[in-house]
Design a protein around this motif. Structure first.
Motif, mmCIF file in Angstrom:
data_model
loop_
_atom_site.group_PDB
_atom_site.id
_atom_site.type_symbol
_atom_site.label_atom_id
_atom_site.label_comp_id
_atom_site.label_asym_id
_atom_site.label_seq_id
_atom_site.Cartn_x
_atom_site.Cartn_y
_atom_site.Cartn_z
ATOM 1 N N GLY A 91 43.695 36.077 33.734
ATOM 2 C CA GLY A 91 43.489 37.504 33.495
ATOM 3 C C GLY A 91 42.248 38.056 34.183
ATOM 4 O O GLY A 91 42.103 39.261 34.323
ATOM 5 N N THR B 118 39.793 39.202 37.124
ATOM 6 C CA THR B 118 40.112 39.789 38.426
ATOM 7 C C THR B 118 38.853 40.095 39.228
ATOM 8 O O THR B 118 37.792 40.323 38.661
ATOM 9 C CB THR B 118 40.873 41.132 38.252
ATOM 10 N N VAL C 226 43.497 43.263 44.898
ATOM 11 C CA VAL C 226 43.265 42.687 43.578
ATOM 12 C C VAL C 226 43.423 41.179 43.681
ATOM 13 O O VAL C 226 44.465 40.679 44.111
ATOM 14 C CB VAL C 226 44.253 43.240 42.522
ATOM 15 N N GLU D 132 43.532 37.985 41.347
ATOM 16 C CA GLU D 132 43.743 37.808 39.918
ATOM 17 C C GLU D 132 44.135 36.368 39.598
ATOM 18 O O GLU D 132 44.938 35.761 40.303
ATOM 19 C CB GLU D 132 44.857 38.768 39.478
#
Lengths: 117, 182
Positions: A101, A103, A112, A114
């Protein structure tokens, strides 16, 4: 009307501040306690998944789009963005990530990075 | 004490003449407030405090927003905020900064106006709600543009820093609102 605004701080303000801090801290502690190390890192550009890499081995990945470049380094199971040519350098200065979770985001490049299970 | 009361009465007599030249005075004040907000946001950009998590800031420009919300009303506050964001954005930033700032300002001003109308909180409470609403507005834009829900996690950290920054700015605003009569 001006007179009733004279109080700089009211009891209700302190209640509000304490309530926000308590709720945020409880949520923060809950996330801290339930976090677990991820297995893979998912790199998305503009909402689309570009590449998913395992965290098990060290790896370097260069993201190059028409928006710019970011260098993503995976070492000892943690992920870091080491170089970027975006103006704010937020992603470069970001702490390393390793739990599900977490990032690292580069807003100017719509990138992004992640951690996933 | 008596000196203070004297100043108080002088200020009150000035503010009571407010209605005669309202439009001109408001226009001038709005311009001054935009300039002040621009200087404050520029000053803030010189001191980087957002290191590990992006979006952490003191929100000095919000000082101007809150004072104008109490003193100049909602219409002028919107003009001041939008004016500041667009001018600062063109001068020192880019299109994306303008979009994020506008999103933050829109949610923030809306929430602050509603909270102010309830009269439950002082300027400090209004400022805290505004700071958190500002962060929330920007997070929502990030969630939409990046199509990633996990960004919401940042909100926890930003709620804490927003509450603290909001308190400081709110206390300052409260002092200004109490002592300045226009």
């Amino acid at each position: 009307m001006k007179q009733e605004e004279s109080a700089i701080i009211k009891k209700s303000d302190i209640v509000l501040l304490v309530a926000i801090l308590v709720i945020a801290l409880i949520t923060f502690v809950y996330i801290m306690l339930t976090k677990k190390p991820g297995a893979k890192v998912q790199i998305s550009i503009d909402g689309k998944v570009e590449k998913t890499i395992s965290l098990d081995e060290d790896y370097e990945y260069q993201v190059t789009t028409d928006m710019g470049n970011n260098r993503i380094v995976i070492k000892d199971g943690v992920v870091d963005v080491t170089a970027a040519d975006c103006p704010d350098k937020v992603c470069e200065n970001h702490v390393t990530i390793k739990n599900v979770g977490e990032t690292i985001i580069c807003l100017p490049h719509k990138l992004v990075v992640e951690i996933v299970e | 004490m008596s000196k203070n009361q004297n100043i108080e009465t002088t200020k009150n007599s000035i503010s009571s003449t407010k209605h005669s030249g309202k439009t001109n005075k408001e226009i001038a004040l709005t311009g001054v407030f935009i300039a002040l907000a621009m200087i404050l946001s520029y000053l803030e950009s010189l001191v980087p405090i957002g290191f590990a998590v992006p979006g952490i800031k003191l929100g000095l420009a919000n000082l101007v927003t809150i004072v104008s919300l109490y003193k100049l009303g909602i219409k002028n506050t919107i003009i001041i905020s939008v004016g500041r964001i667009i001018l600062s954005g063109i001068l020192f930033g880019n299109m994306m900064i303008i979009i994020y700032s506008l999103a933050g300002a829109f949610v923030s001003i809306l929430v602050m106006l509603l909270v102010m109308k309830t009269k439950i909180f002082s300027a400090t409470g209004v400022s805290i709600c505004g700071a958190i609403a500002h962060n929330f507005g920007q997070i929502i834009v990030a969630v939409i543009t990046l199509e990633n829900m996990n960004i919401m996690y940042y909100m926890i950290v930003l709620a804490i820093t927003g509450a603290i920054a909001g308190t400081l700015i709110g206390l300052l605003s409260g002092m200004i609102i109490r002592n300045i009569h226009m």
